[in-house]
Design a protein around this motif. Structure first.
Motif, PDB file in Angstrom:
ATOM      1  N   VAL A 123      16.110  -0.124  11.016  1.00 17.51           N
ATOM      2  CA  VAL A 123      16.094   0.491  12.435  1.00 17.51           C
ATOM      3  C   VAL A 123      15.576  -0.536  13.377  1.00 17.51           C
ATOM      4  N   LYS A 124      14.571  -1.194  12.954  1.00 15.42           N
ATOM      5  CA  LYS A 124      13.800  -2.352  13.660  1.00 15.42           C
ATOM      6  C   LYS A 124      12.876  -2.968  12.867  1.00 15.42           C
ATOM      7  N   ILE A 125      12.283  -4.272  13.335  1.00 12.72           N
ATOM      8  CA  ILE A 125      11.176  -4.767  12.569  1.00 12.72           C
ATOM      9  C   ILE A 125      10.036  -4.796  13.504  1.00 12.72           C
ATOM     10  N   SER A 126       9.083  -4.399  13.380  1.00 16.87           N
ATOM     11  CA  SER A 126       7.606  -4.588  13.986  1.00 16.87           C
ATOM     12  C   SER A 126       6.960  -5.705  13.630  1.00 16.87           C
ATOM     13  N   VAL A 127       6.568  -6.482  14.872  1.00 15.49           N
ATOM     14  CA  VAL A 127       5.512  -7.607  14.387  1.00 15.49           C
ATOM     15  C   VAL A 127       4.289  -7.077  14.671  1.00 15.49           C
ATOM     16  N   VAL A 128       3.148  -7.082  13.730  1.00 13.21           N
ATOM     17  CA  VAL A 128       1.956  -6.582  14.080  1.00 13.21           C
ATOM     18  C   VAL A 128       0.838  -7.681  13.714  1.00 13.21           C
ATOM     19  N   ILE A 129       0.165  -7.789  14.552  1.00 16.08           N
ATOM     20  CA  ILE A 129      -0.935  -8.693  14.807  1.00 16.08           C
ATOM     21  C   ILE A 129      -2.304  -8.055  14.915  1.00 16.08           C
ATOM     22  N   GLU A 130      -3.178  -8.060  14.402  1.00 13.16           N
ATOM     23  CA  GLU A 130      -4.734  -7.596  14.694  1.00 13.16           C
ATOM     24  C   GLU A 130      -4.438  -6.136  14.665  1.00 13.16           C
ATOM     25  N   SER A 131      -3.809  -5.510  14.036  1.00 11.68           N
ATOM     26  CA  SER A 131      -3.645  -3.958  13.823  1.00 11.68           C
ATOM     27  C   SER A 131      -2.678  -3.470  15.165  1.00 11.68           C
TER      28      SER A 131
END
Length: 511
Positions: free
Chosen positions: A440-448
């Protein structure tokens, strides 16, 4: 009637917001408008702009080009984009936009020894001729050695403020190779003494630049000394480029201060909120405020969420890649995809060879390749996704906490404590699969915090890499080898410093 004097050719360096290009003209254009038309046609620029030029009468300061006759035959012109009269920033605030301090990275291959002052070059020319005839070394006076070292230090500083020991050695070696009369008779290499002299000279040159107010080295002033015994040790918390950054901590543009640049920052925030964004204006504002942004990021180190609230344009792919180019002078997506695609066949071969063996790594690679082979479509995006999932496994990195899969948007509980990760959101419930080709999508997660979402894994990986540079973040330990492979082998940034594992992979790629 006397004949008209012949037209002299012109050589023009055209500086844009994110690059500089050379333009050769057979003769001087009839007017400024004619020059603008030529630049638009030959450099394929489909925007309205005016021209500023570096005026030799005022030590290269930018001056509006009103008369074509004012332009020297060898000139540097800066493109100043025309903005809408309804834009939130005035032309007064946007005047005197300066390009990054450095336009080149440390050169690959031999160090380019500069041309010295005329009298120094003359002495070296005679010295080289005498050395060739009789093998006699040039007798260096104190002044001559000072002039050589000063010019070398200036040239090296134009590439980076803190060259490594290996880079200093390359400069010394190149100096003696170009001017053999400077060889040291008692040295095994002929240049060890020069290396030490250059190293000390670079320290003195940094002090000189610090006193001149150069932010990149001023930031490391004020360490512990006799007069300041309570300050932190001189070698602790040194702020310097870590990954081949070229413009690490540039000075503010002439006539600008934190207050005036913050006004432009606020204009960016407002422009990004609009449904129809003025992209050329955002680009120009981001270019102008680059020094303020770097000062905030490098010196204050605020949390990522706070930084992206201050500079929301960094969430836009185009602006993130422009920021990467400001920092490294390299086009991130073009170079990354070109090099990754070039190595795809060989990487797939290496992965299949490893998967045919036994062991935990082989089994994990075999599962990724099995899913890849079952796909009906094997386009370039499928291959990139496969390779980027398999690469860290091949390099023996545990990505279970870094490449994550979920069926819905990750909630606060899932994001809590996540320093950095890529969350693949899928529509089915097969969360155990190591790779998904239609997410569906790719989420970039940084520092929560889910910073940005992309449709493809390769794009998300590249945006994450760009954010690491733009926000001056450390590589996550779980993916250090993969990210260093991206930096050093694919992008060629500090490619001479490879770990044994990466060196082995590099050797395997060229076999």
């Amino acid at each position: 009637m006397a004949a008209a004097p012949p037209q002299q050719p012109m050589l023009i360096r055209v500086v844009e917001t994110d690059r500089a290009r050379k333009l050769k003209l057979s003769s001087r254009p009839a007017s400024v408008d004619a020059l603008i038309k030529i630049i638009k046609e030959q450099l394929e620029i489909d925007l309205d702009f005016s021209l500023l030029y570096e005026d030799p009468d005022f030590d290269g300061k930018l001056t509006s080009l009103a008369d074509i006759e004012e332009l020297p035959e060898k000139a540097v012109v800066h493109i100043s984009l025309s903005e809408d009269s309804s834009s939130t920033a005035s032309t007064d605030l946007l005047s005197d936009v300066s390009s990054p301090e450095r336009l080149s990275r440390w050169p690959q291959g031999p160090f380019p020894v500069p041309t010295f002052a005329f009298d120094v070059e003359l002495k070296l020319q005679h010295g080289n001729a005498e050395y060739e005839r009789s093998n006699r070394h040039l007798k260096l006076t104190r002044d001559l050695k000072h002039d050589i070292l000063e010019k070398l230090a200036s040239t090296m500083y134009s590439f980076k403020a803190y060259p490594s020991d290996k880079e200093i050695a390359k400069a010394a070696e190149a100096l003696v190779a170009k001017h053999p009369c400077l060889k040291e008779a008692g040295s095994e290499t002929g240049w060890n003494g020069w290396k030490n002299s250059i190293k000390f000279k670079m320290g003195n040159y940094r002090t000189k630049m610090r006193r001149a107010g150069c932010q990149e080295v001023t930031v490391n002033a004020g360490k512990r000394s006799r007069s300041n015994p309570d300050n932190e040790p001189s070698h602790s918390n040194i702020k310097r480029p870590k990954r081949a950054e070229v413009n690490f901590l540039p000075n503010f543009p002439q006539g600008k201060d934190p207050s005036s640049l913050d006004q432009l920052r606020q204009a960016i925030v407002e422009e990004v909120k609009k449904a129809e964004k003025n992209l050329p204006l955002i680009r120009k504002l981001m270019e102008t405020t680059f020094p303020l942004r770097r000062q905030t990021i490098v010196m204050s180190c605020p949390p990522v969420k706070e930084l992206l609230d201050l500079w929301p344009a960094l969430k836009m792919e185009s602006e993130l890649y422009a920021e990467f180019q400001r920092i490294t002078n390299q086009n991130l997506p073009n170079t990354f995809y070109a090099e990754l695609d070039r190595h795809l066949p060989r990487l797939m071969t290496l992965f299949r060879q490893k998967a045919s063996k036994t062991g935990k790594t082989a089994d994990a690679l075999a599962e990724i390749l099995r899913i890849h082979d079952e796909q009906e479509i094997h386009d370039i995006h499928t291959k990139r996704t496969t390779v980027l999932h398999a690469l860290p496994v091949y390099l023996r990195e545990d990505v279970s906490g870094f490449f994550r899969t979920c069926t819905d948007e990750p909630d606060e509980l899932e994001l809590d404590g996540v320093e950095m990760a890529l969350f693949t959101v899928i529509s089915d419930h097969d969360t155990t699969s190591p790779v998904h080709y239609q997410p569906v999508k790719i989420s970039v997660v940084i520092e929560s915090d889910a910073v940005v979402s992309l449709p493809r894994f390769g794009e998300a990986f590249l945006v994450m890499f760009g954010l690491i540079y733009a926000l001056h973040l450390s590589y996550p330990k779980a993916l250090t080898n993969t990210l260093e492979f991206t930096q050093k082998i694919l992008l060629g940034l500090e490619s001479g410093k490879l770990s044994p594992r990466l060196q082995t992979l590099k050797n395997d790629l060229v076999m």
